[in-house]
Design a protein around this motif. Structure first.
Motif, PDB file in Angstrom:
ATOM      1  N   PRO A  18       0.849  -1.360   0.137  1.00  0.00           N
ATOM      2  CA  PRO A  18      -0.088  -0.348   0.211  1.00  0.00           C
ATOM      3  C   PRO A  18       0.971   0.881  -0.083  1.00  0.00           C
ATOM      4  O   PRO A  18       0.381   2.617  -0.204  1.00  0.00           O
ATOM      5  CB  PRO A  18      -0.696  -0.007   1.016  1.00  0.00           C
ATOM      6  CG  PRO A  18      -0.114  -1.159   2.120  1.00  0.00           C
ATOM      7  CD  PRO A  18       0.735  -1.832   1.012  1.00  0.00           C
ATOM      8  N   ASN A  19       2.023   1.316   0.696  1.00  0.00           N
ATOM      9  CA  ASN A  19       2.837   2.701   0.685  1.00  0.00           C
ATOM     10  C   ASN A  19       3.700   2.459  -1.126  1.00  0.00           C
ATOM     11  O   ASN A  19       3.429   4.136  -1.117  1.00  0.00           O
ATOM     12  CB  ASN A  19       4.131   2.220   1.362  1.00  0.00           C
ATOM     13  CG  ASN A  19       3.534   2.563   2.865  1.00  0.00           C
ATOM     14  OD1 ASN A  19       2.513   2.551   3.236  1.00  0.00           O
ATOM     15  ND2 ASN A  19       4.132   1.280   3.662  1.00  0.00           N
ATOM     16  N   GLU A  20       3.499   1.701  -0.829  1.00  0.00           N
ATOM     17  CA  GLU A  20       4.598   2.498  -2.364  1.00  0.00           C
ATOM     18  C   GLU A  20       3.210   2.558  -3.954  1.00  0.00           C
ATOM     19  O   GLU A  20       3.240   3.322  -4.475  1.00  0.00           O
ATOM     20  CB  GLU A  20       5.277   0.644  -3.022  1.00  0.00           C
ATOM     21  CG  GLU A  20       6.651   0.623  -2.982  1.00  0.00           C
ATOM     22  CD  GLU A  20       6.355  -0.656  -1.724  1.00  0.00           C
ATOM     23  OE1 GLU A  20       7.067  -1.599  -0.937  1.00  0.00           O
ATOM     24  OE2 GLU A  20       5.030  -0.715  -1.437  1.00  0.00           O
ATOM     25  N   ARG A  22       1.835   6.075  -3.057  1.00  0.00           N
ATOM     26  CA  ARG A  22       2.393   6.651  -3.360  1.00  0.00           C
ATOM     27  C   ARG A  22       2.645   6.948  -5.003  1.00  0.00           C
ATOM     28  O   ARG A  22       3.115   8.588  -6.222  1.00  0.00           O
ATOM     29  CB  ARG A  22       4.211   6.802  -3.715  1.00  0.00           C
ATOM     30  CG  ARG A  22       5.369   7.000  -3.638  1.00  0.00           C
ATOM     31  CD  ARG A  22       5.228   8.446  -3.026  1.00  0.00           C
ATOM     32  NE  ARG A  22       6.347   9.705  -3.481  1.00  0.00           N
ATOM     33  CZ  ARG A  22       5.912  10.449  -3.071  1.00  0.00           C
ATOM     34  NH1 ARG A  22       5.892  11.253  -2.365  1.00  0.00           N
ATOM     35  NH2 ARG A  22       7.769  11.500  -3.615  1.00  0.00           N
ATOM     36  N   LEU A  23       2.390   5.996  -5.449  1.00  0.00           N
ATOM     37  CA  LEU A  23       2.168   6.445  -7.272  1.00  0.00           C
ATOM     38  C   LEU A  23       0.795   7.371  -7.022  1.00  0.00           C
ATOM     39  O   LEU A  23       0.970   7.421  -7.744  1.00  0.00           O
ATOM     40  CB  LEU A  23       2.318   4.801  -7.796  1.00  0.00           C
ATOM     41  CG  LEU A  23       3.322   4.363  -7.743  1.00  0.00           C
ATOM     42  CD1 LEU A  23       3.331   3.104  -9.032  1.00  0.00           C
ATOM     43  CD2 LEU A  23       4.272   4.965  -8.898  1.00  0.00           C
ATOM     44  N   VAL A  24       0.267   6.660  -6.750  1.00  0.00           N
ATOM     45  CA  VAL A  24      -1.113   7.541  -6.589  1.00  0.00           C
ATOM     46  C   VAL A  24      -1.208   8.550  -6.399  1.00  0.00           C
ATOM     47  O   VAL A  24      -1.706  10.130  -6.895  1.00  0.00           O
ATOM     48  CB  VAL A  24      -2.667   6.952  -5.608  1.00  0.00           C
ATOM     49  CG1 VAL A  24      -3.698   7.853  -5.553  1.00  0.00           C
ATOM     50  CG2 VAL A  24      -2.634   5.482  -5.577  1.00  0.00           C
ATOM     51  N   TYR A  36      -1.193   3.124 -13.445  1.00  0.00           N
ATOM     52  CA  TYR A  36       0.032   3.108 -12.198  1.00  0.00           C
ATOM     53  C   TYR A  36       0.927   2.542 -11.885  1.00  0.00           C
ATOM     54  O   TYR A  36       2.217   2.695 -12.107  1.00  0.00           O
ATOM     55  CB  TYR A  36      -0.580   2.821 -10.821  1.00  0.00           C
ATOM     56  CG  TYR A  36      -1.558   3.781 -10.586  1.00  0.00           C
ATOM     57  CD1 TYR A  36      -1.534   5.590 -10.194  1.00  0.00           C
ATOM     58  CD2 TYR A  36      -3.017   3.045  -9.948  1.00  0.00           C
ATOM     59  CE1 TYR A  36      -2.803   5.978  -9.800  1.00  0.00           C
ATOM     60  CE2 TYR A  36      -4.201   3.822  -9.877  1.00  0.00           C
ATOM     61  CZ  TYR A  36      -3.789   5.683  -9.513  1.00  0.00           C
ATOM     62  OH  TYR A  36      -4.411   6.390  -9.831  1.00  0.00           O
ATOM     63  N   ILE A  37       0.822   0.883 -12.687  1.00  0.00           N
ATOM     64  CA  ILE A  37       1.907  -0.104 -12.772  1.00  0.00           C
ATOM     65  C   ILE A  37       1.885  -0.377 -14.088  1.00  0.00           C
ATOM     66  O   ILE A  37       0.907  -1.048 -14.526  1.00  0.00           O
ATOM     67  CB  ILE A  37       2.126  -0.852 -11.630  1.00  0.00           C
ATOM     68  CG1 ILE A  37       1.921  -0.177 -10.552  1.00  0.00           C
ATOM     69  CG2 ILE A  37       3.130  -1.974 -12.454  1.00  0.00           C
ATOM     70  CD1 ILE A  37       2.360  -1.574  -9.451  1.00  0.00           C
ATOM     71  N   ALA A  38       2.795  -0.696 -15.110  1.00  0.00           N
ATOM     72  CA  ALA A  38       2.598  -1.413 -16.542  1.00  0.00           C
ATOM     73  C   ALA A  38       3.978  -1.785 -17.205  1.00  0.00           C
ATOM     74  O   ALA A  38       4.883  -2.363 -15.951  1.00  0.00           O
ATOM     75  CB  ALA A  38       2.651   0.195 -17.261  1.00  0.00           C
ATOM     76  N   THR A  39       3.216  -3.187 -17.916  1.00  0.00           N
ATOM     77  CA  THR A  39       4.545  -4.245 -17.797  1.00  0.00           C
ATOM     78  C   THR A  39       5.833  -3.562 -19.409  1.00  0.00           C
ATOM     79  O   THR A  39       4.484  -2.663 -19.989  1.00  0.00           O
ATOM     80  CB  THR A  39       4.238  -5.603 -18.296  1.00  0.00           C
ATOM     81  OG1 THR A  39       3.448  -5.183 -19.047  1.00  0.00           O
ATOM     82  CG2 THR A  39       3.908  -5.987 -17.003  1.00  0.00           C
ATOM     83  N   ASP A  40       6.602  -3.484 -19.123  1.00  0.00           N
ATOM     84  CA  ASP A  40       6.981  -3.153 -20.050  1.00  0.00           C
ATOM     85  C   ASP A  40       6.872  -3.571 -22.050  1.00  0.00           C
ATOM     86  O   ASP A  40       6.077  -2.919 -22.606  1.00  0.00           O
ATOM     87  CB  ASP A  40       8.466  -2.966 -20.592  1.00  0.00           C
ATOM     88  CG  ASP A  40       9.520  -2.750 -21.371  1.00  0.00           C
ATOM     89  OD1 ASP A  40       9.478  -1.234 -21.448  1.00  0.00           O
ATOM     90  OD2 ASP A  40       9.835  -3.104 -22.414  1.00  0.00           O
TER      91      ASP A  40
END
Length: 378
Positions: A80-82, A85-87, A247-251
């Motif tokens: 949740p912390n990571e 942070r992205l949010v 927020y997160i993506a694979t290359d």
């Protein structure tokens, strides 16, 4: 279960000697408390160590060190912390930068000059008010964005989904007019937000069976077109920009998603559609993160084939283009777990749960998850 008891049972399952047990206990206690115990879909009374002990027992004794080494050395857990942070970085890093860049380009000035120019600052303020934020799933963390942008954005600029009825679209346009002080105001910037992209097929793909484009982008386009037809006017300016943020993506997933959207450019273009589509990401995972990109995890990949129940395959997983999803949806081979859910793009041994019934005359072993996945529909 008591933690000490859980560790003792785990030590017996792994057949560790005293020295190795002390070393592994220290790591397990640290990671459990720091990260893994916070996983939201553990069953009542179970935490990481208990789940790990149960998970390891599905393997033969000689295979357990391989499975444990995968958890120890490959697992990427986004807590949740990571994610928070992205949010929190979404507005200052993605949105504000986009707004400033648009104003600078329109006024033919350098970006650094925008905030020093009174008219440019006024344009930034107006454009900020003309921005709409829409969630593509519950992973968009709309509440988190609201909390981190208090005083900059209003609640009326956020919606939890893209498929809206006539009344909601009318309310959005009315609220926009009040913010800007202009009843004819339209949106100039629209953000579609989601937490994770593995292959990008759920966002935009060609449906061969129906001979048409499908996915979240297409559903948004249809909702926007329906809004125009229902309320009798465009809700966005002729030069509006559509921004897609994950927020997160694979290359590989990010590249494939962007390519599919470019391939559909002719189809997407219609009266009232975006002048430009931009993609942004809070964090891109390394290209060599999938476990099939390195030689180190060959033995574990073999386990994903041996301990596999075809019952986890569905019509939805077939869309990924890889029938056998031992390495996850689309064969992504990811070792990734998000604290609120495990992506189905991750290796199936992490998340799949089956009863292991007989299939085609052969006994199929039950699959036990380490981080149980909650099916999610957007």
């Amino acid at each position: 279960m008591n933690e000490d008891l859980g560790l003792k049972i785990l030590s017996e399952i792994m057949a560790w000697d005293d020295e190795q047990a002390r070393r592994e206990f220290a790591w397990l206690r640290l990671m459990s408390r720091l990260k893994y115990d916070g996983y939201r879909d553990f069953q009542a009374g179970m935490r990481f160590i208990e789940s790990l002990a149960t998970w390891l027992q599905q393997f033969d004794k000689t295979e357990r060190p391989t499975a444990y080494a995968f958890v120890r050395n490959a697992l990427v857990y986004v807590g949740p912390n990571e994610l928070n942070r992205l949010v929190e970085q979404f507005y200052p890093v993605a949105v504000r930068e986009q707004i400033v860049s648009m104003v600078a380009r329109e006024r033919s000035i350098a970006r650094y000059q925008v905030l020093a120019d009174d008219n440019a600052r006024a344009a930034v303020e107006r454009l900020r008010k003309q921005t709409l934020f829409m969630g593509l799933s519950d992973g968009a963390h709309i509440d988190g964005i609201r909390h981190s942008t208090v005083g900059r954005l209003t609640n009326e600029q956020f919606v939890l989904a893209t498929q809206l009825d006539k009344q909601k679209w009318e309310d959005l346009v009315t609220d926009l007019g009040k913010r800007v002080g202009d009843t004819t105001a339209q949106f100039r910037l629209v953000y579609l937000i989601d937490d994770f992209v593995g292959t990008g097929t759920s966002f935009h793909r060609w449906n061969a069976d129906k001979a048409k484009w499908s996915g979240k982008l297409q559903r948004f386009k249809e909702s926007l077109e329906n809004a125009v037809g229902q309320i009798g006017k465009h809700v966005c300016t002729p030069d509006w920009v559509l921004c897609i943020h994950h927020y997160i993506a694979t290359d590989a997933g990010a590249q494939a998603m962007e390519e599919r959207v470019r391939d559909a450019e002719t189809h997407l273009q219609s009266d009232g559609w975006a002048k430009e589509i931009r993609f942004t990401y809070g964090s891109k995972l390394p290209a060599d993160l999938p476990i099939d990109k390195v030689d180190e995890f060959g033995d574990f990949i073999a386990l994903t084939n041996k301990y596999y129940d075809p019952s986890i395959e569905t019509d939805h997983t077939a869309v990924g283009g890889v029938p056998h999803i031992g390495l996850g949806y689309g064969g992504c081979a990811l070792p990734v777990v998000l604290d609120h859910n495990t992506p189905n793009n991750s290796v199936a041994l992490l998340w799949a749960e089956t009863e292991g019934k007989e299939r085609d005359g052969n006994e199929v072993a039950a699959m036990r998850p380490l981080f149980r996945r909650r099916q999610r529909h957007s």
